[in-house]
Design a protein around this motif. Sequence first.
Motif, PDB file in Angstrom:
ATOM      1  N   CYS A  57       1.241  -1.387  -0.222  1.00 25.22           N
ATOM      2  CA  CYS A  57      -0.036  -0.111   0.252  1.00 25.22           C
ATOM      3  C   CYS A  57       0.709   1.220   0.094  1.00 25.22           C
ATOM      4  CB  CYS A  57      -0.992  -0.095   1.059  1.00 25.22           C
ATOM      5  SG  CYS A  57      -2.750  -1.266   1.314  1.00 25.22           S
TER       6      CYS A  57
ATOM      7  N   SER B  83      -2.307   2.788  -3.134  1.00 22.80           N
ATOM      8  CA  SER B  83      -3.568   3.041  -2.382  1.00 22.80           C
ATOM      9  C   SER B  83      -3.948   3.486  -1.317  1.00 22.80           C
ATOM     10  CB  SER B  83      -4.276   1.525  -2.480  1.00 22.80           C
ATOM     11  OG  SER B  83      -2.955   0.473  -1.558  1.00 22.80           O
TER      12      SER B  83
ATOM     13  N   SER C  97      -8.024  10.777   5.029  1.00 22.55           N
ATOM     14  CA  SER C  97      -9.550  10.844   5.030  1.00 22.55           C
ATOM     15  C   SER C  97      -9.879  11.862   6.462  1.00 22.55           C
ATOM     16  CB  SER C  97      -9.648   9.798   6.325  1.00 22.55           C
ATOM     17  OG  SER C  97      -8.069   9.843   7.572  1.00 22.55           O
TER      18      SER C  97
ATOM     19  N   ASN D 112      -2.493   1.753  16.762  1.00 21.52           N
ATOM     20  CA  ASN D 112      -4.414   1.583  16.375  1.00 21.52           C
ATOM     21  C   ASN D 112      -4.830   2.695  15.456  1.00 21.52           C
ATOM     22  OD1 ASN D 112      -6.633   0.740  16.108  1.00 21.52           O
ATOM     23  ND2 ASN D 112      -6.810   0.234  18.384  1.00 21.52           N
TER      24      ASN D 112
ATOM     25  N   LYS E 295      -7.078   2.910  13.823  1.00 22.85           N
ATOM     26  CA  LYS E 295      -8.787   3.792  13.664  1.00 22.85           C
ATOM     27  C   LYS E 295      -8.765   4.323  15.001  1.00 22.85           C
ATOM     28  CE  LYS E 295     -10.295   0.469  10.467  1.00 22.85           C
ATOM     29  NZ  LYS E 295     -10.260   0.811   9.691  1.00 22.85           N
TER      30      LYS E 295
ATOM     31  N   THR F 193     -10.502   7.176   9.740  1.00 24.00           N
ATOM     32  CA  THR F 193      -9.259   7.166   9.422  1.00 24.00           C
ATOM     33  C   THR F 193      -9.586   5.583   8.280  1.00 24.00           C
ATOM     34  OG1 THR F 193      -6.756   6.205   8.506  1.00 24.00           O
ATOM     35  CG2 THR F 193      -7.757   5.290  10.152  1.00 24.00           C
ATOM     36  N   LYS F 194      -9.281   5.846   6.705  1.00 26.87           N
ATOM     37  CA  LYS F 194      -9.122   4.817   5.025  1.00 26.87           C
ATOM     38  C   LYS F 194      -7.625   4.078   5.326  1.00 26.87           C
ATOM     39  CE  LYS F 194     -10.977   8.739   2.294  1.00 26.87           C
ATOM     40  NZ  LYS F 194     -10.626   9.462   0.880  1.00 26.87           N
ATOM     41  N   MET F 195      -7.446   4.181   6.339  1.00 29.67           N
ATOM     42  CA  MET F 195      -6.283   2.629   6.425  1.00 29.67           C
ATOM     43  C   MET F 195      -7.310   1.734   7.307  1.00 29.67           C
ATOM     44  SD  MET F 195      -1.963   3.343   7.757  1.00 29.67           S
ATOM     45  CE  MET F 195      -1.193   1.755   8.547  1.00 29.67           C
ATOM     46  N   SER F 196      -6.720   0.578   6.822  1.00 32.25           N
ATOM     47  CA  SER F 196      -7.234  -1.041   7.501  1.00 32.25           C
ATOM     48  C   SER F 196      -6.740  -1.427   8.207  1.00 32.25           C
ATOM     49  CB  SER F 196      -8.071  -1.742   6.046  1.00 32.25           C
ATOM     50  OG  SER F 196      -6.891  -2.146   5.511  1.00 32.25           O
ATOM     51  N   PHE F 197      -5.430  -0.644   8.274  1.00 27.32           N
ATOM     52  CA  PHE F 197      -4.538  -1.644   8.939  1.00 27.32           C
ATOM     53  C   PHE F 197      -4.846  -2.034  10.337  1.00 27.32           C
ATOM     54  CE2 PHE F 197      -0.068  -2.464  10.635  1.00 27.32           C
ATOM     55  CZ  PHE F 197       0.553  -3.561  10.359  1.00 27.32           C
ATOM     56  N   ALA F 198      -4.363  -3.420  11.497  1.00 26.50           N
ATOM     57  CA  ALA F 198      -5.243  -2.962  13.003  1.00 26.50           C
ATOM     58  C   ALA F 198      -3.795  -2.378  14.000  1.00 26.50           C
ATOM     59  CB  ALA F 198      -5.106  -4.291  12.645  1.00 26.50           C
TER      60      ALA F 198
END
Length: 330
Positions: free
Chosen positions: A85, A96, A117, A141, A143, A149-154
């Motif tokens: 990404c 992305s 975002s 973290n 989120k 945020t558009k970042m999906s990484f945990a």
Amino acid sequence: MNSFELNKIAGAILGTLLFIMGVGFLAEAIYHPVEDNGPGYALPEPEVAVAGAPVDAAPAVSVGTLLASASVDRGAAAVRKCQACHNFNEGEPNKSGPYLYDIVGATKAHAEGFAYSDILNQQKAEGQVWSYENLDAFLTNPKAYAPGTKMSFAGVKSAEERADILAYLASLSSDPVPFPAPDASDAAAAGDDQASNEAPAEPASVIAPYLLDAKAERGANAVRKCQACHNFAEGEGNKSGPYLYGIVGAPKAHAEGFAYSDILQQQKAEGQVWTYDNLNAFLENPREYAPGTKMAFAGVKTPEERADILAYLQTLAAEPVPFPEVAAGQ
């Protein structure tokens, strides 16, 4: 219907009733409950926490303290999971996710043309920048740090791994931001722990198991493809790439007169040397290990061939550096 048939019917009905009654008595005898004796197994009562009661927790260690022992090499390996990404090399575009070259100290939402975002655009408008501390919080973290945020990484749960990543990100700059100073309280706590705990073990060598079966002869054959750009014999000078005699154990950017890339010059200034493990990482993917490197070679993909090359490079010294030991369980 004669009386004999009626007697059979009546007898069958009576026999059925007697059987049902007998089963009932038997069941009551076997399963008769014991009065006022509670359930057969008493479940433990849950413990109720008292509000305000002290809770044992590991003390938080400051980012500055963690960075003092962080490794750029380990960080470069850790960010491989991010490369789908993000780009890390200077001048590379967004994917992305936004490019991350020179991220430390940059304004939030720094990458031109990337659709950030709302929360990060707001933070940019407030003048916020990516410090080591808030990069650490974001990596922990994403989120929680930037809701929406558009970042999906945990996130990265290990504080030590985050510090390694931050050390690597710091290296992606022509003018790296200095690390924050270690917290004095962390140093005091470390001193207390040292009295009761052994020093942590060194990380296991990745390449050591392969070096056990490596052959310098195979390595000498493998480096023929490198001889267009490098000299290997003692006393020979640089070509389009630096000479490689005595490379194992040498400081990064060791060859006098060669115009190294910024990242290798910075690593030299930090006192880094060429170990078997970071030579292995470089040989596997030079551009990933040292973003901005001038080396055009794509890398050596098999660990066995890299081990053979390292075994050959070991021989190019008056006092060869011993191979690292194989850790238990490797």
